[in-house]
Design an enzyme around this catalytic site. Structure first.
Site, short mmCIF file in Angstrom:
data_model
loop_
_atom_site.label_atom_id
_atom_site.label_comp_id
_atom_site.label_asym_id
_atom_site.label_seq_id
_atom_site.Cartn_x
_atom_site.Cartn_y
_atom_site.Cartn_z
N SER A 126 -4.75 -7.98 -5.34
CA SER A 126 -5.00 -6.95 -4.59
C SER A 126 -6.65 -6.43 -5.03
CB SER A 126 -4.09 -5.78 -4.48
OG SER A 126 -4.59 -4.55 -3.91
N TYR A 151 1.50 0.31 -9.66
CA TYR A 151 1.72 -0.89 -8.90
C TYR A 151 0.25 -1.53 -9.24
CZ TYR A 151 0.05 -3.59 -4.91
OH TYR A 151 -0.25 -4.71 -4.18
N LYS A 155 -0.74 -5.67 -10.94
CA LYS A 155 -1.57 -6.62 -10.59
C LYS A 155 -2.61 -6.94 -11.61
CE LYS A 155 0.37 -7.20 -6.58
NZ LYS A 155 1.19 -8.31 -6.52
C1 WQD Z 1 -6.00 2.82 4.46
C2 WQD Z 1 -6.74 3.98 5.21
C3 WQD Z 1 -5.80 6.09 4.42
C4 WQD Z 1 -2.06 6.16 6.15
C5 WQD Z 1 -2.87 0.14 0.22
C6 WQD Z 1 -2.74 -0.02 -0.99
C7 WQD Z 1 -3.40 -1.43 -1.49
C8 WQD Z 1 -2.77 -2.38 -0.72
C9 WQD Z 1 -3.09 -2.23 1.00
C10 WQD Z 1 -1.09 -3.69 -1.70
C11 WQD Z 1 -6.82 5.05 4.07
C12 WQD Z 1 -5.85 6.01 5.85
C13 WQD Z 1 -3.31 5.65 5.87
C14 WQD Z 1 -2.02 7.25 7.43
C15 WQD Z 1 -4.27 7.66 7.14
N1 WQD Z 1 -1.64 -2.74 -0.69
N2 WQD Z 1 -4.50 6.55 6.26
N3 WQD Z 1 -3.20 8.08 7.73
O1 WQD Z 1 -4.55 2.86 0.70
O2 WQD Z 1 -6.49 1.30 1.53
O3 WQD Z 1 -4.31 0.52 0.38
O4 WQD Z 1 -2.67 -0.94 1.17
O5 WQD Z 1 -1.76 -4.32 -2.19
O6 WQD Z 1 -2.91 -1.86 -2.88
O7 WQD Z 1 -3.22 0.80 -2.05
O8 WQD Z 1 -4.09 1.14 2.77
O9 WQD Z 1 -3.32 1.60 5.13
O10 WQD Z 1 -2.36 2.89 3.20
O11 WQD Z 1 -4.61 3.41 4.12
O12 WQD Z 1 -5.44 8.26 7.53
O13 WQD Z 1 -0.91 7.69 7.81
O14 WQD Z 1 -6.00 4.60 6.17
O15 WQD Z 1 -6.29 7.42 3.84
O16 WQD Z 1 -8.11 5.71 4.15
P1 WQD Z 1 -5.00 1.55 1.37
P2 WQD Z 1 -3.55 2.38 3.68
#
Ligand code: WQD
Length: 341
Positions: A126, A151, A155
């Site tokens: 990741s 987590y 990785k």
């Molecule tokens: C994306 C953006 C949030 C939810 C995660 C893991 C990473 C990988 C991919 C496994 C951010 C914003 C989110 C919400 C929001 N997973 N958001 N409201 O955090 O980039 O990555 O998933 O490998 O390891 O960390 O993905 O989809 O959680 O967030 O505004 O209800 O959407 O702040 O900017 P992230 P995400």
């Protein structure tokens, strides 16, 4: 017949990769412990490809079960290893569950592969290993930063375990694929993302809001130093990601790899903000999304997107589907799952 093992093959990225493998003619066997997936996904895969993959329900934390599996399936030539716990927040509360599951499973599989003449291993990694990047876009040479969660640490440590093992096990070759943000679903809507409980990730929460399951989407902060103030990510269509796994596996099966352990970033190379994702959804669905601006979420990095040069030029893979394609497929899947279509 030579078989490909896909661990976590009933999960989100795993199931799409099984479809991509079967469409290239590979004989696939799936291991899944159903802790974050459903056995019904087998029907979805079979409905798409016409081939129901072999399936073994077992827990990779159980060393004896892993050994039994490899005694039964003696023709495994490649492994694509997705099986892992992946909720960042949960990993902070339950670190030992993550270290045991994500690293224990990895070690037991690598021990079995070390006994084989030849083994080709693809690891689901990741972009989280980069933390808050010093510069953008991110290349594979960017420094791996101190993980912000257990987590993320699993990785990083997982990659080190594989690298160290490839150095001493002659027949073992491996590629680590560092995903950016996988989203969307297969165009057939036969398979897609099935988050258990309240989705932590943006797109499933967004589509559940649009389907009426959630009252509104909270946008975690609009005061970041980005164009529209919301965080930027590299959202890649899950089927583009699945196809990259087949390309990476064939690189190893055909001995095209330069070293025994290689790393590739898998993204689109383009950053999109949270508001741009919302606008994409509204464009493809024709409906307004109910959202509000909420405080920042702890641990979020400001902007992350991939430099895809190595994947394009060395791996010979490039993402083809757009953000709108991904959001349209995610919405079609959500409507199907909720009986709205
Ligand atoms: C994306 C953006 C949030 C939810 C995660 C893991 C990473 C990988 C991919 C496994 C951010 C914003 C989110 C919400 C929001 N997973 N958001 N409201 O955090 O980039 O990555 O998933 O490998 O390891 O960390 O993905 O989809 O959680 O967030 O505004 O209800 O959407 O702040 O900017 P992230 P995400």
């Amino acid at each position: 017949m030579k078989q490909i093992l896909v661990t976590g093959g009933l999960g989100f990225i795993g199931s799409h990769t099984v479809v991509a493998l079967q469409e290239k003619g590979y004989d696939v066997v799936i291991i899944d412990n159903l802790s974050n997936s459903s056995v019904d996904v087998l029907d979805g895969i079979a409905n798409i490809t016409g081939v129901r993959p072999a399936f073994e329900e077992l827990d990779l934390r159980n060393k004896a079960q892993v050994q039994e599996f490899f005694k039964k399936y003696t023709d495994i030539i490649g492994v694509i290893h997705f099986a892992a716990s992946k909720a960042v927040g949960e990993s902070v509360e339950k670190p030992l569950l993550y270290y045991e599951n994500n690293l224990g499973s990895l070690v037991y599989i690598l021990q079995e592969l070390s006994n084989k003449e030849e083994a080709n291993f693809i690891f689901s990694s990741s972009c989280t290993v980069y933390g808050e990047p010093d510069s953008l876009p991110i290349t594979e040479k960017a420094p791996v930063k101190k993980a912000e969660s257990p987590y993320g640490n699993t990785k990083q440590v997982g990659e080190e375990i594989i690298k160290d093992t490839c150095k001493v096990v002659d027949g073992l070759k491996a590629i680590a694929l560092r995903y950016f943000n996988p989203i969307g679903a297969h165009e057939s809507a036969e398979i897609g993302e099935l988050p258990l409980g309240v989705p932590q990730n943006l797109v499933p929460f967004l589509t559940q809001t649009a389907a009426g399951l959630r009252k509104e989407l909270a946008v975690f902060g609009d005061d970041y130093p980005t164009e529209d103030g919301t965080c930027v990510r590299d959202y890649i269509h899950v089927f583009d990601l699945a196809k990259a796994h087949v390309v990476a596996l064939e690189r190893l099966l055909n001995d095209k790899n330069e070293k025994n352990y290689e790393i590739f970033n898998l993204g689109t190379g383009k950053g999109s903000s949270v508001l741009e994702v919302i606008q994409s959804f509204e464009r493809v669905s024709g409906q307004k999304l109910n959202y509000r601006i909420a405080p920042r979420r702890e641990g979020d990095v400001i902007a992350v997107y991939a430099d895809t040069t190595r994947a394009n030029e060395v791996l010979g893979w490039k993402s083809e589907l757009s953000l709108d394609d991904a959001m349209a497929s995610a919405w079609k899947w959500e409507q199907k799952v909720r009986g709205l279509s």
